[in-house]
Design an enzyme around this catalytic site. Structure first.
Site, mmCIF file in Angstrom:
data_model
loop_
_atom_site.group_PDB
_atom_site.id
_atom_site.type_symbol
_atom_site.label_atom_id
_atom_site.label_comp_id
_atom_site.label_asym_id
_atom_site.label_seq_id
_atom_site.Cartn_x
_atom_site.Cartn_y
_atom_site.Cartn_z
ATOM 1 N N ARG A 216 -10.536 0.350 -60.154
ATOM 2 C CA ARG A 216 -9.699 0.496 -58.952
ATOM 3 C C ARG A 216 -10.380 1.418 -57.961
ATOM 4 O O ARG A 216 -10.679 2.565 -58.277
ATOM 5 C CB ARG A 216 -8.330 1.040 -59.321
ATOM 6 C CG ARG A 216 -7.618 0.054 -60.223
ATOM 7 C CD ARG A 216 -6.137 0.254 -60.302
ATOM 8 N NE ARG A 216 -5.618 -0.690 -61.291
ATOM 9 C CZ ARG A 216 -4.373 -0.754 -61.674
ATOM 10 N NH1 ARG A 216 -3.481 0.051 -61.157
ATOM 11 N NH2 ARG A 216 -4.001 -1.645 -62.571
ATOM 12 N N GLU B 53 -9.538 3.339 -55.800
ATOM 13 C CA GLU B 53 -8.568 4.261 -55.212
ATOM 14 C C GLU B 53 -9.333 5.436 -54.628
ATOM 15 O O GLU B 53 -10.117 6.069 -55.315
ATOM 16 C CB GLU B 53 -7.567 4.712 -56.276
ATOM 17 C CG GLU B 53 -6.676 3.566 -56.682
ATOM 18 C CD GLU B 53 -5.822 3.835 -57.917
ATOM 19 O OE1 GLU B 53 -4.602 3.721 -57.790
ATOM 20 O OE2 GLU B 53 -6.369 4.118 -58.977
ATOM 21 N N ARG C 245 -5.058 12.449 -62.423
ATOM 22 C CA ARG C 245 -4.576 11.383 -63.302
ATOM 23 C C ARG C 245 -5.062 9.987 -62.884
ATOM 24 O O ARG C 245 -4.553 8.974 -63.349
ATOM 25 C CB ARG C 245 -3.060 11.425 -63.441
ATOM 26 C CG ARG C 245 -2.355 11.295 -62.144
ATOM 27 C CD ARG C 245 -0.862 11.552 -62.224
ATOM 28 N NE ARG C 245 -0.350 11.550 -60.876
ATOM 29 C CZ ARG C 245 0.009 10.464 -60.220
ATOM 30 N NH1 ARG C 245 -0.014 9.301 -60.823
ATOM 31 N NH2 ARG C 245 0.423 10.527 -58.980
ATOM 32 N N HIS C 246 -6.033 9.951 -61.975
ATOM 33 C CA HIS C 246 -6.612 8.666 -61.586
ATOM 34 C C HIS C 246 -8.121 8.659 -61.823
ATOM 35 O O HIS C 246 -8.803 9.629 -61.514
ATOM 36 C CB HIS C 246 -6.364 8.370 -60.096
ATOM 37 C CG HIS C 246 -4.953 8.022 -59.787
ATOM 38 N ND1 HIS C 246 -4.027 8.963 -59.409
ATOM 39 C CD2 HIS C 246 -4.296 6.835 -59.837
ATOM 40 C CE1 HIS C 246 -2.851 8.361 -59.216
ATOM 41 N NE2 HIS C 246 -2.977 7.068 -59.469
ATOM 42 N N GLU D 90 3.547 8.526 -65.181
ATOM 43 C CA GLU D 90 3.648 7.117 -65.567
ATOM 44 C C GLU D 90 2.547 6.799 -66.582
ATOM 45 O O GLU D 90 1.382 7.087 -66.357
ATOM 46 C CB GLU D 90 3.468 6.237 -64.327
ATOM 47 C CG GLU D 90 3.498 4.762 -64.677
ATOM 48 C CD GLU D 90 3.118 3.859 -63.511
ATOM 49 O OE1 GLU D 90 3.468 4.153 -62.355
ATOM 50 O OE2 GLU D 90 2.458 2.837 -63.785
ATOM 51 N N SER E 18 3.251 0.271 -67.051
ATOM 52 C CA SER E 18 4.172 -0.574 -66.298
ATOM 53 C C SER E 18 4.226 -1.927 -66.978
ATOM 54 O O SER E 18 3.197 -2.425 -67.432
ATOM 55 C CB SER E 18 3.684 -0.778 -64.859
ATOM 56 O OG SER E 18 3.917 0.363 -64.090
ATOM 57 N N ARG F 182 -4.415 7.959 -69.718
ATOM 58 C CA ARG F 182 -3.146 8.676 -69.477
ATOM 59 C C ARG F 182 -2.509 9.052 -70.812
ATOM 60 O O ARG F 182 -1.980 10.145 -70.975
ATOM 61 C CB ARG F 182 -2.167 7.788 -68.697
ATOM 62 C CG ARG F 182 -2.598 7.469 -67.291
ATOM 63 C CD ARG F 182 -1.895 8.336 -66.253
ATOM 64 N NE ARG F 182 -2.443 8.051 -64.939
ATOM 65 C CZ ARG F 182 -1.810 7.320 -64.025
ATOM 66 N NH1 ARG F 182 -0.605 6.837 -64.257
ATOM 67 N NH2 ARG F 182 -2.386 7.100 -62.854
HETATM 68 P P1 ATP Z 1 0.007 5.041 -60.509
HETATM 69 O O1 ATP Z 1 1.228 4.808 -59.687
HETATM 70 O O2 ATP Z 1 0.157 6.168 -61.488
HETATM 71 O O3 ATP Z 1 -1.249 5.138 -59.692
HETATM 72 P P2 ATP Z 1 0.050 2.226 -60.934
HETATM 73 O O4 ATP Z 1 1.503 1.928 -60.934
HETATM 74 O O5 ATP Z 1 -0.750 1.983 -59.722
HETATM 75 O O6 ATP Z 1 -0.197 3.755 -61.405
HETATM 76 P P3 ATP Z 1 -0.309 0.024 -62.728
HETATM 77 O O7 ATP Z 1 -0.898 -0.973 -61.795
HETATM 78 O O8 ATP Z 1 1.107 -0.055 -63.060
HETATM 79 O O9 ATP Z 1 -0.663 1.487 -62.154
HETATM 80 O O10 ATP Z 1 -1.251 0.064 -64.041
HETATM 81 C C1 ATP Z 1 -0.745 0.152 -65.346
HETATM 82 C C2 ATP Z 1 -1.158 1.460 -65.994
HETATM 83 O O11 ATP Z 1 -2.557 1.673 -65.888
HETATM 84 C C3 ATP Z 1 -0.553 2.700 -65.324
HETATM 85 O O12 ATP Z 1 0.743 2.932 -65.795
HETATM 86 C C4 ATP Z 1 -1.530 3.770 -65.738
HETATM 87 O O13 ATP Z 1 -1.275 4.206 -67.071
HETATM 88 C C5 ATP Z 1 -2.850 3.048 -65.756
HETATM 89 N N1 ATP Z 1 -3.579 3.287 -64.504
HETATM 90 C C6 ATP Z 1 -3.426 2.671 -63.337
HETATM 91 N N2 ATP Z 1 -4.280 3.093 -62.405
HETATM 92 C C7 ATP Z 1 -5.034 4.041 -63.019
HETATM 93 C C8 ATP Z 1 -6.122 4.870 -62.594
HETATM 94 N N3 ATP Z 1 -6.603 4.803 -61.366
HETATM 95 N N4 ATP Z 1 -6.666 5.712 -63.509
HETATM 96 C C9 ATP Z 1 -6.197 5.774 -64.752
HETATM 97 N N5 ATP Z 1 -5.178 5.021 -65.216
HETATM 98 C C10 ATP Z 1 -4.596 4.162 -64.367
HETATM 99 MG MG MG Z 2 2.694 1.114 -62.400
#
Ligand code: ATP
Ligand code: MG
Length: 427
Positions: A213, A215, A221-222, A350, A353, A401
């Protein structure tokens, strides 16, 4: 044979001759006697060097060795009350396999105190610290715990492409890659592929693989590359998916805490009871607003809102029945404005999901359009919905996480051997 015993195996003996190998953690010279603390993955051994026994030459040579050099020592093990470890080895011979330069860019014998940047720059050394290694042993046990539950429940482990042509969620968080003459991306999530496999009759699948990602934000936490544990199951609803997830988490924690290396983390963690509490999005909203925040229905929870919720709830809890508008297009709509989506939380974080998915083609296309996505770019996915798609549900769980909350480390980078964040691409 390089070694006959690890330090841990040697620690259980008395009077036997052993050969142990590892790194020099520390050397202390007290006149005619010296102690070399030897470290391997399993622990420590004290090598007691007595000048009159090993001779002047050897005594001089061995006590000059540098910290973190790799050696093997052959000698007799002896139980002794005097040594902190309860045993010592009286070496007759020490073989130097690899000499470490000085000074070390990072002290291995020191407690973890260096900043994250220095630690990652010198990660090979940082990982030698027993308390850092313990995070990765926990990570390995966590994976074993989850895999075991999924296997017991008859899930098939699969692997789906990481180089793809379209975004899973139509987002901007994509890393472009050149794929010969075409433009491609690194996959953000195996979501679409695991759903297609439900249409293929695989019934239950899981995948443990990297997700990418782009981001931009740099948070604790990312990561830009993380391991996603994804499960998908047919003829199942959101509640079925949550049941598998909480069982997996419980077993992961059980395996992590029962390993003796877990003690290194100084953490008093109990295996959680299941089922975890479920609260609906609306209930969560009420709790948050009753504590003085002014959150509107349909908004996602802010950091501040999650702090409040984290204080009110048990450690692990699910938030269910989310507004459809703030969840991805593939979740199943429910009672007009709601959906069959859920999030698994640990306090204010989180972890996962998931949802029962929308398996009805017409409705799926309609939701897609309402979210501004072009169904044509998802043709490969949508085709699987018009030739027999069963109802299905699943979740995506971020491994790091989970490792973070189980080991108690504060920065997600500590849960990855070589993290990828906004600025870091090496090592
Ligand atoms: P957040 O809101 O915390 O950025 P998200 O809702 O964008 O997460 P999802 O698309 O729901 O993330 O991805 C499912 C799971 O993958 C998340 O609950 C999280 O545990 C993990 N996850 C998502 N993005 C990341 C990231 N950039 N780094 C580490 N773990 C991630
Ligand atoms: Mg999510």
């Amino acid at each position: 044979m390089f070694r006959t015993h690890t330090t841990k195996e040697a620690s259980k003996l008395d009077g036997e001759e052993v050969k142990v190998c590892g790194w020099i953690h520390d050397i202390r010279v007290l006149g005619r006697i010296a102690f070399i603390i030897l470290r391997d993955r399993y622990g420590f051994a004290q090598l007691t060097l007595i000048k009159s026994l090993i001779g002047n030459e050897n005594f001089k040579k061995y006590t000059k060795l540098t910290r973190e050099s790799v050696i093997c020592a052959r000698g007799k093990v002896q139980k002794t009350e005097q040594a902190k470890l309860g045993f010592e080895i009286l070496p007759e011979e020490i073989e130097v396999l690899n000499q470490a330069e000085t000074p070390l860019p990072l002290g291995v014998a020191d407690k973890v105190s260096a900043d994250m940047e220095t630690r990652i720059e010198n990660r090979f050394l940082d990982l030698r610290k027993p308390e850092v290694l313990a995070v990765f042993i926990a990570r390995s046990n966590i994976l074993r715990g989850i895999r075991e539950i999924l296997s017991e429940e008859n899930f098939i482990e699969v692997h789906t492409p990481k180089i793809v042509a379209t975004a899973t969620e139509g987002g901007t968080e994509l890393f472009p890659v050149k794929y010969f003459e075409k433009d491609a991306f690194l996959n953000q999530s195996p979501q679409l592929y695991k759903q297609i496999l439900m249409g293929s009759g695989f019934d239950k699948v899981f995948e443990i693989a990297p997700a990418f990602r782009a981001e931009e934000h740099n948070t604790t936490r990312h990561l830009n590359e993380f391991i996603s544990i994804d499960a998908e199951m047919s003829f199942a609803d959101d509640e079925d998916a949550m049941r598998i997830l909480e069982k997996g988490i419980q077993n992961a924690i059980k395996y992590a805490v029962e390993d003796e290396s877990f003690e290194m983390l100084n953490r008093n963690l109990e295996v959680p009871k299941i089922p975890f509490k479920r609260i609906t999005y609306d209930e969560a909203l009420d709790i948050i607003n009753s504590r003085g925040l002014n959150m509107e229905w349909g908004e996602d929870f802010s950091t501040e809102a999650l702090k409040i919720l984290g204080e009110e709830m048990d450690d692990f809890y699910f938030i269910t029945k989310w507004p459809l508008e703030i969840k991805p297009f593939y979740v199943l709509p429910h009672e007009e404005k709601y959906s069959k989506a859920f999030d698994l939380m640990h306090r204010d974080k989180e972890l996962s999901s998931g949802a029962q998915r929308n398996h009805v083609y017409e409705s799926l296309v309609e939701v897609m359009k309402s979210k501004g996505l072009n169904p044509e770019s998802f043709e490969f996915y949508l085709r699987a919905f018009i030739f027999g798609m069963p109802p299905h549900a699943g979740w995506g769980l971020g491994l790091e996480r989970l490792v973070m909350i189980i080991t108690g480390v504060k920065n997600i980078r500590e849960c990855v051997i070589f993290p990828r964040d906004r600025t870091r691409l090496i090592p």
